[in-house]
Design a protein around this motif. Structure first.
Motif, PDB file in Angstrom:
ATOM      1  N   LEU A   1      11.984   3.078  11.764  1.00  0.00           N
ATOM      2  CA  LEU A   1      11.433   2.058  10.875  1.00  0.00           C
ATOM      3  C   LEU A   1      11.641   0.686  11.502  1.00  0.00           C
ATOM      4  O   LEU A   1      12.777   0.302  11.814  1.00  0.00           O
ATOM      5  CB  LEU A   1      12.125   2.131   9.512  1.00  0.00           C
ATOM      6  N   GLY A   2      10.549  -0.040  11.709  1.00  0.00           N
ATOM      7  CA  GLY A   2      10.624  -1.350  12.341  1.00  0.00           C
ATOM      8  C   GLY A   2      11.123  -2.429  11.395  1.00  0.00           C
ATOM      9  O   GLY A   2      11.516  -2.176  10.260  1.00  0.00           O
ATOM     10  N   LYS A   3      11.098  -3.689  11.880  1.00  0.00           N
ATOM     11  CA  LYS A   3      11.582  -4.820  11.082  1.00  0.00           C
ATOM     12  C   LYS A   3      10.704  -5.044   9.864  1.00  0.00           C
ATOM     13  O   LYS A   3      11.187  -5.232   8.751  1.00  0.00           O
ATOM     14  CB  LYS A   3      11.608  -6.093  11.941  1.00  0.00           C
ATOM     15  N   LYS A   4       9.409  -5.050  10.075  1.00  0.00           N
ATOM     16  CA  LYS A   4       8.484  -5.268   8.961  1.00  0.00           C
ATOM     17  C   LYS A   4       8.204  -3.938   8.276  1.00  0.00           C
ATOM     18  O   LYS A   4       7.774  -2.979   8.921  1.00  0.00           O
ATOM     19  CB  LYS A   4       7.178  -5.893   9.463  1.00  0.00           C
ATOM     20  N   ILE A   5       8.450  -3.883   6.983  1.00  0.00           N
ATOM     21  CA  ILE A   5       8.273  -2.619   6.260  1.00  0.00           C
ATOM     22  C   ILE A   5       7.102  -2.734   5.282  1.00  0.00           C
ATOM     23  O   ILE A   5       6.015  -2.236   5.541  1.00  0.00           O
ATOM     24  CB  ILE A   5       9.584  -2.239   5.525  1.00  0.00           C
ATOM     25  N   LEU A   6       7.326  -3.422   4.157  1.00  0.00           N
ATOM     26  CA  LEU A   6       6.265  -3.577   3.157  1.00  0.00           C
ATOM     27  C   LEU A   6       6.446  -4.941   2.494  1.00  0.00           C
ATOM     28  O   LEU A   6       7.457  -5.188   1.837  1.00  0.00           O
ATOM     29  CB  LEU A   6       6.358  -2.456   2.113  1.00  0.00           C
ATOM     30  N   ASP A   7       5.460  -5.806   2.701  1.00  0.00           N
ATOM     31  CA  ASP A   7       5.503  -7.158   2.120  1.00  0.00           C
ATOM     32  C   ASP A   7       4.420  -7.272   1.046  1.00  0.00           C
ATOM     33  O   ASP A   7       3.234  -7.052   1.320  1.00  0.00           O
ATOM     34  CB  ASP A   7       5.264  -8.225   3.189  1.00  0.00           C
ATOM     35  N   ILE A   8       4.846  -7.612  -0.172  1.00  0.00           N
ATOM     36  CA  ILE A   8       3.907  -7.799  -1.284  1.00  0.00           C
ATOM     37  C   ILE A   8       3.923  -9.273  -1.664  1.00  0.00           C
ATOM     38  O   ILE A   8       4.994  -9.848  -1.915  1.00  0.00           O
ATOM     39  CB  ILE A   8       4.328  -6.933  -2.498  1.00  0.00           C
ATOM     40  N   TYR A   9       2.735  -9.883  -1.722  1.00  0.00           N
ATOM     41  CA  TYR A   9       2.657 -11.328  -1.991  1.00  0.00           C
ATOM     42  C   TYR A   9       1.659 -11.613  -3.110  1.00  0.00           C
ATOM     43  O   TYR A   9       0.472 -11.301  -3.005  1.00  0.00           O
ATOM     44  CB  TYR A   9       2.253 -12.077  -0.717  1.00  0.00           C
ATOM     45  N   LYS A  10       2.173 -12.160  -4.216  1.00  0.00           N
ATOM     46  CA  LYS A  10       1.367 -12.580  -5.373  1.00  0.00           C
ATOM     47  C   LYS A  10       0.326 -11.529  -5.767  1.00  0.00           C
ATOM     48  O   LYS A  10      -0.858 -11.827  -5.944  1.00  0.00           O
ATOM     49  CB  LYS A  10       0.697 -13.926  -5.092  1.00  0.00           C
ATOM     50  N   LEU A  11       0.806 -10.316  -5.919  1.00  0.00           N
ATOM     51  CA  LEU A  11      -0.082  -9.187  -6.242  1.00  0.00           C
ATOM     52  C   LEU A  11      -0.473  -9.202  -7.718  1.00  0.00           C
ATOM     53  O   LEU A  11       0.382  -9.331  -8.596  1.00  0.00           O
ATOM     54  CB  LEU A  11       0.623  -7.875  -5.905  1.00  0.00           C
ATOM     55  N   SER A  12      -1.768  -9.089  -7.975  1.00  0.00           N
ATOM     56  CA  SER A  12      -2.276  -9.003  -9.351  1.00  0.00           C
ATOM     57  C   SER A  12      -3.236  -7.836  -9.462  1.00  0.00           C
ATOM     58  O   SER A  12      -4.030  -7.557  -8.552  1.00  0.00           O
ATOM     59  CB  SER A  12      -2.989 -10.299  -9.759  1.00  0.00           C
ATOM     60  N   LYS A  13      -3.163  -7.158 -10.612  1.00  0.00           N
ATOM     61  CA  LYS A  13      -4.068  -6.039 -10.866  1.00  0.00           C
ATOM     62  C   LYS A  13      -4.288  -5.920 -12.368  1.00  0.00           C
ATOM     63  O   LYS A  13      -3.343  -5.900 -13.149  1.00  0.00           O
ATOM     64  CB  LYS A  13      -3.472  -4.736 -10.319  1.00  0.00           C
ATOM     65  N   SER A  14      -5.556  -5.878 -12.764  1.00  0.00           N
ATOM     66  CA  SER A  14      -5.927  -5.720 -14.170  1.00  0.00           C
ATOM     67  C   SER A  14      -7.085  -4.760 -14.288  1.00  0.00           C
ATOM     68  O   SER A  14      -7.847  -4.547 -13.340  1.00  0.00           O
ATOM     69  CB  SER A  14      -6.331  -7.068 -14.784  1.00  0.00           C
ATOM     70  N   TYR A  15      -7.200  -4.177 -15.469  1.00  0.00           N
ATOM     71  CA  TYR A  15      -8.381  -3.395 -15.834  1.00  0.00           C
ATOM     72  C   TYR A  15      -8.929  -4.029 -17.100  1.00  0.00           C
ATOM     73  O   TYR A  15      -8.376  -3.820 -18.192  1.00  0.00           O
ATOM     74  CB  TYR A  15      -8.027  -1.929 -16.061  1.00  0.00           C
ATOM     75  N   GLY A  16      -9.985  -4.857 -16.961  1.00  0.00           N
ATOM     76  CA  GLY A  16     -10.470  -5.606 -18.121  1.00  0.00           C
ATOM     77  C   GLY A  16      -9.396  -6.582 -18.573  1.00  0.00           C
ATOM     78  O   GLY A  16      -8.853  -7.354 -17.785  1.00  0.00           O
ATOM     79  N   ASN A  17      -9.046  -6.542 -19.873  1.00  0.00           N
ATOM     80  CA  ASN A  17      -8.010  -7.419 -20.416  1.00  0.00           C
ATOM     81  C   ASN A  17      -6.608  -6.825 -20.281  1.00  0.00           C
ATOM     82  O   ASN A  17      -5.628  -7.447 -20.694  1.00  0.00           O
ATOM     83  CB  ASN A  17      -8.286  -7.713 -21.897  1.00  0.00           C
ATOM     84  N   LEU A  18      -6.526  -5.620 -19.741  1.00  0.00           N
ATOM     85  CA  LEU A  18      -5.228  -4.961 -19.592  1.00  0.00           C
ATOM     86  C   LEU A  18      -4.603  -5.348 -18.250  1.00  0.00           C
ATOM     87  O   LEU A  18      -5.068  -4.943 -17.186  1.00  0.00           O
ATOM     88  CB  LEU A  18      -5.404  -3.435 -19.664  1.00  0.00           C
ATOM     89  N   LYS A  19      -3.539  -6.137 -18.325  1.00  0.00           N
ATOM     90  CA  LYS A  19      -2.858  -6.580 -17.105  1.00  0.00           C
ATOM     91  C   LYS A  19      -1.817  -5.553 -16.688  1.00  0.00           C
ATOM     92  O   LYS A  19      -0.967  -5.155 -17.484  1.00  0.00           O
ATOM     93  CB  LYS A  19      -2.173  -7.929 -17.338  1.00  0.00           C
ATOM     94  N   ILE A  20      -1.883  -5.164 -15.417  1.00  0.00           N
ATOM     95  CA  ILE A  20      -0.885  -4.242 -14.857  1.00  0.00           C
ATOM     96  C   ILE A  20       0.190  -5.026 -14.117  1.00  0.00           C
ATOM     97  O   ILE A  20       1.383  -4.857 -14.363  1.00  0.00           O
ATOM     98  CB  ILE A  20      -1.557  -3.234 -13.896  1.00  0.00           C
ATOM     99  N   LEU A  21      -0.236  -5.902 -13.222  1.00  0.00           N
ATOM    100  CA  LEU A  21       0.678  -6.772 -12.467  1.00  0.00           C
ATOM    101  C   LEU A  21       0.090  -8.161 -12.382  1.00  0.00           C
ATOM    102  O   LEU A  21      -1.133  -8.328 -12.278  1.00  0.00           O
ATOM    103  CB  LEU A  21       0.892  -6.229 -11.052  1.00  0.00           C
ATOM    104  N   GLU A  22       0.956  -9.174 -12.415  1.00  0.00           N
ATOM    105  CA  GLU A  22       0.482 -10.550 -12.298  1.00  0.00           C
ATOM    106  C   GLU A  22       1.427 -11.337 -11.390  1.00  0.00           C
ATOM    107  O   GLU A  22       2.617 -11.493 -11.681  1.00  0.00           O
ATOM    108  CB  GLU A  22       0.412 -11.199 -13.683  1.00  0.00           C
ATOM    109  N   ASP A  23       0.897 -11.777 -10.247  1.00  0.00           N
ATOM    110  CA  ASP A  23       1.650 -12.611  -9.287  1.00  0.00           C
ATOM    111  C   ASP A  23       2.995 -12.002  -8.905  1.00  0.00           C
ATOM    112  O   ASP A  23       4.016 -12.697  -8.887  1.00  0.00           O
ATOM    113  CB  ASP A  23       1.868 -14.018  -9.864  1.00  0.00           C
TER     114      ASP A  23
END
Length: 621
Positions: free
Chosen positions: A308-330
């Motif tokens: 496993l290298g230095k960089k693994i998994l970087d998540i930045y300001k992730l948002s996901k919605s389905y219509g008005n249903l928010k799953i993730l915000e920033d």
């Protein structure tokens, strides 16, 4: 203690596979007993025999006369054409029969029948009983009482089966893996329910906190025999260690004595053979004992993982919605090597969507996910993989690789790797259809780990695995050098393995909690106590309204409307939850997502409108 069940000299085999031989034990009134054994050793077969679903080869099973017994199977058999409520009331119990007739009268708007049944409901004191039924269903997240059984998932059917056995108030309750398909909140409720119950319990479970807190006796099935421990799981661990140490010591003594006896046998003059027959017989008995030992299979997981290298998994300001249903915000997070994260949250809050996002099975709305070049995912999904039931076990593994690199120059053939995972050579050429549910899960786990992942994602890995396999898996995960994400309802497993939590709170909010699940649960309970104190100061006390009281203070049509509103609200809320689940699954097309989002908005409006009318009628009642 009054005897409820006696199992005497019970034996069961399937072909050349002996599950247990001449085992005997008893269950007394008020006892809460857990049955522990490795997968494939006959736990479910034993419960099925006791419940009369399967038959024994020999031996007797004797229940006390006039005992009300209820059995929850691993996969309950329900009538697909029944509604949820009809199936729950599908019983010979007299109280449930009256409630079933009452529900039918409401659905047919038959006032005459309603008046007759109201008297019966009073006679059987069924008003509170009906409330209890609906309370149990509600706690198990079953709210759409008019939904057909055939439309439910396997997990929902298991919960219906559990509700059916609980509401009959049996004298003797038999449960096979009752915590499977329950979320953490449901498990804790069931734990409390069984603790308060004065009934007698015999169950199979792999949930160690659950059996530690509920059971007062443990029966272990091992090497075709049984061992009884009068205490909870903690006591069992202590006494089992003592038993193994004693057996090991006895075998050690026998082996030393065997060397002396072997020397005597070699030197024994043939002419004196008949005079020393007793000693020859003793020698063979001693040899058998010395060679027996404690033949406990072990599975040491030391499988190589990709660098496993230095960089693994970087998540930045992730948002996901389905219509008005928010799953993730920033949401932002940068994974570090060796992190072990547990995911907690109610159904529909986005746990599955999050796993689909980071594995790039679902597109993000905004933000970014950057995966390091050296990352090799190992994704153990809750629904498993499709394996041809007619395929041989060894062929399932060979389709992935003929040999497996364990690291440090060690290589195993497919057959050796199977043996490593407790599939002995004589079973490797059996068809998959002969495996128990837990053995199939173990086979699936092999297919994930043998690919040498360095980023493991495990979605409900503990379902159907026996405690022995879980202990080994936990040790492996504790020594795993890569990253780990776990979604699990097994609190013991989570406490032992993870060191922080991602908590999905709904409406796009997710927070990072540094600590174990038990620490989080304690913190949450303290927060809820404070909120209840505030809530009590603000809200006036509501008086509980019984159906009988409603009938007296509302007209029949208004009462009927009141009953229908309750059912409609439950149905709408259930549909709302189902839409949330579908929208977070990552399987819908864009058009379907838009359609579901529009329906979600409409349902929220309808619920608000109907709740206002329900409150109006409730106040008048």
């Amino acid at each position: 203690m009054i005897s409820y069940l006696q199992v005497e000299g019970l034996s069961k085999s399937y072909g050349d596979l002996t599950l247990f031989e001449e085992i005997s034990f008893g269950v007394g009134q008020g006892q809460k007993i857990a049955l522990i054994a490795k997968n494939g050793t006959g736990k479910t077969s034993l419960l099925n025999i006791i419940a009369g679903i399967d038959s024994q080869d020999k031996g007797n099973i004797v229940f006390r006369n006039d005992l009300k017994v209820a059995y929850l199977e691993q996969n309950p058999e329900l009538v697909n054409s029944n509604t949820v409520l009809n199936e729950v009331f599908n019983s010979n119990d007299p109280v449930l029969s009256v409630i079933r007739d009452y529900e039918k009268a409401i659905s047919k708007n038959d006032q005459k029948l309603m008046n007759e049944i109201i008297d019966k409901m009073d006679q059987f004191k069924a008003w509170d009983y009906e409330n209890k039924v609906k309370q149990v269903l509600s706690k198990l997240k079953i709210t759409n009482f008019d939904q057909l059984i055939g439309e439910l998932s396997g997990g929902q059917k298991k919960r219906i089966g559990l509700a059916k056995v609980l509401i009959t108030d049996p004298d003797f309750l038999i449960l096979d893996e009752p915590t499977n398909h329950l979320d953490l909140e449901m498990i804790e409720w069931l734990e409390e329910y069984l603790n308060k119950s004065k009934g007698t319990l015999l169950m199979v479970t792999h949930d160690r906190y659950f059996l530690d807190r509920v059971c007062n006796e443990i029966i272990e099935m091992d090497a075709n025999s049984i061992y009884t421990y009068k205490g909870n799981y903690s006591y069992y661990l202590e006494k089992r260690a003592e038993r193994i140490a004693n057996v090991t010591a006895e075998v050690g003594k026998a082996q030393k004595l065997l060397k002396t006896e072997q020397e005597w046998m070699r030197r024994m003059p043939q002419a004196r053979g008949t005079k020393a027959k007793y000693r020859v017989d003793a020698f063979h008995d001693l040899k058998k004992k010395a060679e027996s030992g404690l033949k406990a299979d072990s599975m040491e997981l030391d499988i190589k993982s990709a660098r496993l290298g230095k960089k693994i998994l970087d998540i930045y300001k992730l948002s996901k919605s389905y219509g008005n249903l928010k799953i993730l915000e920033d949401f932002s997070y940068k994974f570090q090597r060796g992190e072990k994260i547990g995911i907690v949250g109610k159904n529909g809050t986005g746990k599955s969507t999050f796993l689909n996002l980071i594995t790039q099975n679902t597109d993000v709305d905004s933000g970014s996910i950057e995966i390091g070049e050296t990352v090799v995912y190992g994704y153990y999904k809750q629904d498993g993989i499709t394996i041809n039931e007619n395929e041989k076990i060894i062929d399932v593994i060979k389709e992935i690789a003929d040999s497996i690199d364990l690291g440090n120059g060690k290589v195993m053939s497919a057959s050796q790797f199977l043996e490593y995972f407790l599939f002995p050579p004589k079973t490797q050429y059996n068809h998959v259809s002969k495996l128990s549910g837990g053995e199939k899960r173990r086979l699936y786990l092999m297919t994930v780990l043998m690919k040498n992942p360095n980023f493991l994602i495990l979605d409900e890995p503990t379902n159907d695995l026996d405690i022995m396999t879980l202990n080994v898996l936990e040790d492996y995960l504790l020594n795993f050098k890569g990253c780990l994400i776990i979604v699990s309802h097994d609190r013991y497993f989570m406490d032992k393995v993870v060191d922080q939590l991602f908590i999905f709170e709904g409406k796009g909010k997710m927070r990072n909690f540094p600590g174990s699940y038990t620490t989080y649960r304690f913190t949450k309970e303290e927060e809820e106590k404070e909120l209840k104190k505030i809530d009590k100061q603000i809200k006036p006390k509501k008086e509980k309204v019984k159906p009988k009281q409603i009938a007296q203070k509302l007209s029949f049509n208004e009462k009927r409307e009141f009953e229908q509103l309750e059912n409609e609200l439950e149905s709408l809320n259930a549909e709302k939850k189902e839409i949330e689940k579908n929208m977070s699954s990552g399987t819908l097309s864009n058009d379907d997502l838009l359609e579901q989002a529009n329906r979600f908005e409409k349902i929220v409006e309808i619920i608000d409108e109907k709740e206002l009318r329900w409150l109006e009628l409730s106040e008048r009642a």
